[in-house]
Structures are given as C-alpha cells and as structure tokens.
Motif scaffolding. Structure first.
Motif, PDB file in Angstrom:
ATOM      1  N   ALA A  95       6.541 -59.052 -47.398  1.00 36.68           N
ATOM      2  CA  ALA A  95       6.561 -57.603 -47.575  1.00 36.68           C
ATOM      3  C   ALA A  95       6.436 -56.843 -46.247  1.00 36.68           C
ATOM      4  O   ALA A  95       6.245 -55.634 -46.247  1.00 36.68           O
ATOM      5  CB  ALA A  95       5.435 -57.188 -48.515  1.00 36.68           C
ATOM      6  N   SER A  96       6.551 -57.561 -45.118  1.00 38.84           N
ATOM      7  CA  SER A  96       6.404 -56.965 -43.780  1.00 38.84           C
ATOM      8  C   SER A  96       5.053 -56.279 -43.608  1.00 38.84           C
ATOM      9  O   SER A  96       4.937 -55.282 -42.901  1.00 38.84           O
ATOM     10  CB  SER A  96       7.532 -55.967 -43.501  1.00 38.84           C
ATOM     11  OG  SER A  96       8.769 -56.620 -43.536  1.00 38.84           O
ATOM     12  N   GLY A  97       4.045 -56.813 -44.248  1.00 44.21           N
ATOM     13  CA  GLY A  97       2.705 -56.249 -44.175  1.00 44.21           C
ATOM     14  C   GLY A  97       1.865 -56.907 -43.106  1.00 44.21           C
ATOM     15  O   GLY A  97       2.366 -57.656 -42.264  1.00 44.21           O
TER      16      GLY A  97
ATOM     17  N   THR B 256      -4.976 -54.024 -35.831  1.00 45.08           N
ATOM     18  CA  THR B 256      -3.962 -54.343 -36.830  1.00 45.08           C
ATOM     19  C   THR B 256      -3.090 -55.467 -36.281  1.00 45.08           C
ATOM     20  O   THR B 256      -2.795 -55.504 -35.083  1.00 45.08           O
ATOM     21  CB  THR B 256      -3.072 -53.125 -37.157  1.00 45.08           C
ATOM     22  OG1 THR B 256      -2.425 -52.682 -35.970  1.00 45.08           O
ATOM     23  CG2 THR B 256      -3.883 -52.012 -37.774  1.00 45.08           C
ATOM     24  N   VAL B 257      -2.692 -56.356 -37.172  1.00 42.08           N
ATOM     25  CA  VAL B 257      -1.837 -57.481 -36.800  1.00 42.08           C
ATOM     26  C   VAL B 257      -0.839 -57.709 -37.924  1.00 42.08           C
ATOM     27  O   VAL B 257      -1.237 -57.849 -39.089  1.00 42.08           O
ATOM     28  CB  VAL B 257      -2.656 -58.774 -36.563  1.00 42.08           C
ATOM     29  CG1 VAL B 257      -1.745 -59.945 -36.230  1.00 42.08           C
ATOM     30  CG2 VAL B 257      -3.696 -58.573 -35.478  1.00 42.08           C
ATOM     31  N   ARG B 258       0.434 -57.735 -37.601  1.00 42.78           N
ATOM     32  CA  ARG B 258       1.455 -58.071 -38.597  1.00 42.78           C
ATOM     33  C   ARG B 258       1.251 -59.517 -39.028  1.00 42.78           C
ATOM     34  O   ARG B 258       1.075 -60.410 -38.198  1.00 42.78           O
ATOM     35  CB  ARG B 258       2.860 -57.921 -38.023  1.00 42.78           C
ATOM     36  CG  ARG B 258       3.226 -56.520 -37.695  1.00 42.78           C
ATOM     37  CD  ARG B 258       3.606 -55.815 -38.935  1.00 42.78           C
ATOM     38  NE  ARG B 258       3.979 -54.455 -38.592  1.00 42.78           N
ATOM     39  CZ  ARG B 258       4.254 -53.541 -39.451  1.00 42.78           C
ATOM     40  NH1 ARG B 258       4.213 -53.821 -40.728  1.00 42.78           N
ATOM     41  NH2 ARG B 258       4.567 -52.341 -39.075  1.00 42.78           N
ATOM     42  N   ALA B 259       1.311 -59.748 -40.310  1.00 40.84           N
ATOM     43  CA  ALA B 259       1.102 -61.105 -40.832  1.00 40.84           C
ATOM     44  C   ALA B 259       2.107 -62.088 -40.232  1.00 40.84           C
ATOM     45  O   ALA B 259       1.764 -63.230 -39.929  1.00 40.84           O
ATOM     46  CB  ALA B 259       1.190 -61.103 -42.350  1.00 40.84           C
ATOM     47  N   SER B 260       3.336 -61.643 -40.035  1.00 35.27           N
ATOM     48  CA  SER B 260       4.376 -62.538 -39.521  1.00 35.27           C
ATOM     49  C   SER B 260       4.123 -62.990 -38.083  1.00 35.27           C
ATOM     50  O   SER B 260       4.703 -63.977 -37.638  1.00 35.27           O
ATOM     51  CB  SER B 260       5.748 -61.855 -39.611  1.00 35.27           C
ATOM     52  OG  SER B 260       5.756 -60.678 -38.822  1.00 35.27           O
TER      53      SER B 260
ATOM     54  N   GLU C  50       4.837 -46.122 -45.110  1.00 37.66           N
ATOM     55  CA  GLU C  50       6.149 -46.697 -45.412  1.00 37.66           C
ATOM     56  C   GLU C  50       6.085 -47.682 -46.574  1.00 37.66           C
ATOM     57  O   GLU C  50       7.061 -48.364 -46.875  1.00 37.66           O
ATOM     58  CB  GLU C  50       6.724 -47.359 -44.162  1.00 37.66           C
ATOM     59  CG  GLU C  50       7.015 -46.335 -43.060  1.00 37.66           C
ATOM     60  CD  GLU C  50       7.611 -46.964 -41.812  1.00 37.66           C
ATOM     61  OE1 GLU C  50       8.152 -48.091 -41.890  1.00 37.66           O
ATOM     62  OE2 GLU C  50       7.525 -46.331 -40.764  1.00 37.66           O
ATOM     63  N   GLY C  51       4.918 -47.776 -47.199  1.00 34.37           N
ATOM     64  CA  GLY C  51       4.756 -48.636 -48.361  1.00 34.37           C
ATOM     65  C   GLY C  51       4.419 -50.086 -48.060  1.00 34.37           C
ATOM     66  O   GLY C  51       4.325 -50.902 -48.978  1.00 34.37           O
ATOM     67  N   ARG C  52       4.242 -50.428 -46.794  1.00 31.38           N
ATOM     68  CA  ARG C  52       3.899 -51.810 -46.445  1.00 31.38           C
ATOM     69  C   ARG C  52       2.448 -52.110 -46.791  1.00 31.38           C
ATOM     70  O   ARG C  52       1.567 -51.285 -46.556  1.00 31.38           O
ATOM     71  CB  ARG C  52       4.132 -52.052 -44.957  1.00 31.38           C
ATOM     72  CG  ARG C  52       5.590 -52.047 -44.566  1.00 31.38           C
ATOM     73  CD  ARG C  52       5.733 -52.318 -43.091  1.00 31.38           C
ATOM     74  NE  ARG C  52       5.111 -51.226 -42.349  1.00 31.38           N
ATOM     75  CZ  ARG C  52       5.724 -50.486 -41.438  1.00 31.38           C
ATOM     76  NH1 ARG C  52       6.964 -50.730 -41.110  1.00 31.38           N
ATOM     77  NH2 ARG C  52       5.089 -49.514 -40.821  1.00 31.38           N
TER      78      ARG C  52
END
Length: 126
Positions: free
Chosen positions: A72-74, A95-99, A41-43
C-alpha cells in the motif's frame, strides 16, 4: 488509586505515542486491523513506540502487517520515548517507508500475529 499494570501502561504509552505521531506528521486516525493512521494521500502508517528505559529496547514489526504496508506504499512512524508520570517524553521520531526496510522475519512461537522482527532504535535513528 490503583496502579496500572504493565499492559495497561504499555497501552497508554502507545496511545500517547500515536497522538504525537499524528500531530507531528499530519496523520489521521485509522485503527483498522493492521494500521494506526493514514496520510492525506490515503497511505497507511503504523506507529511503533519504544520505551527507552528498558535494557534492550526494540521495535517489534510483524511480517503480515509489513507486507501490507509495502503493498500500500505505507510506512512506519517510530517513536522513542521515556515515561514521565502518567505521560511520555518523546526523545526521537522518524518516518520510514516500509519498502525501504530490509528485514529478516522469524517465528514468534505461538504468537497469533505470526512472524516478527525486533529492530533496535539505533538502526532506526542513526
């Protein structure tokens, strides 16, 4: 054969960890100035590798990069490993979302990357 120095080993192990992360999570290479890969999805995703043979292993995250990943929702792919010969044995990945990370950054002396935080593998994998 000349033995690789510590920096060369770190670079090789990091590249191997990135390869594992891309294969495991279906990411494409994207070595921009602040990220390692992108998902379908480009993240953006940054791979953080940690050698588990050290006395106090840590993942090092940088404030500027973290801020960009959040915007960037990465996220991050964390890879814990042990060196085996010239390769690595992956112990855990996540994996962990930065937010979703609550971090307190601090100065890194005169390091060119700016403020940092060191995160223990225990915090990531438990």
């Amino acid at each position: 054969m000349v033995n690789a120095n510590r920096s060369q080993n770190a670079a090789r192990y990091g590249a191997l960890a990135e390869k594992v992360a891309r294969e495991r999570y279906g990411l494409e290479v994207d070595h921009s100035s602040w990220t390692d890969a992108r998902d379908d999805e480009g993240r953006p995703w940054d791979v953080k590798a940690c050698m588990m043979t050290r006395t106090a292993p840590r993942f090092r995250l940088w404030k500027e990069q973290h801020t960009r990943l959040v915007r960037a929702s990465g996220g991050y792919v964390f890879v814990a490993y042990r060196p085996v010969g010239r390769g690595i044995r992956v112990l855990e990945t996540r994996t962990v979302r930065a937010s979703s990370l609550r971090l307190r950054f601090y100065g890194a002396g005169s390091h060119q990357k700016g403020e940092q935080v060191k995160v223990t593998p225990k915090r990531i994998f438990e």
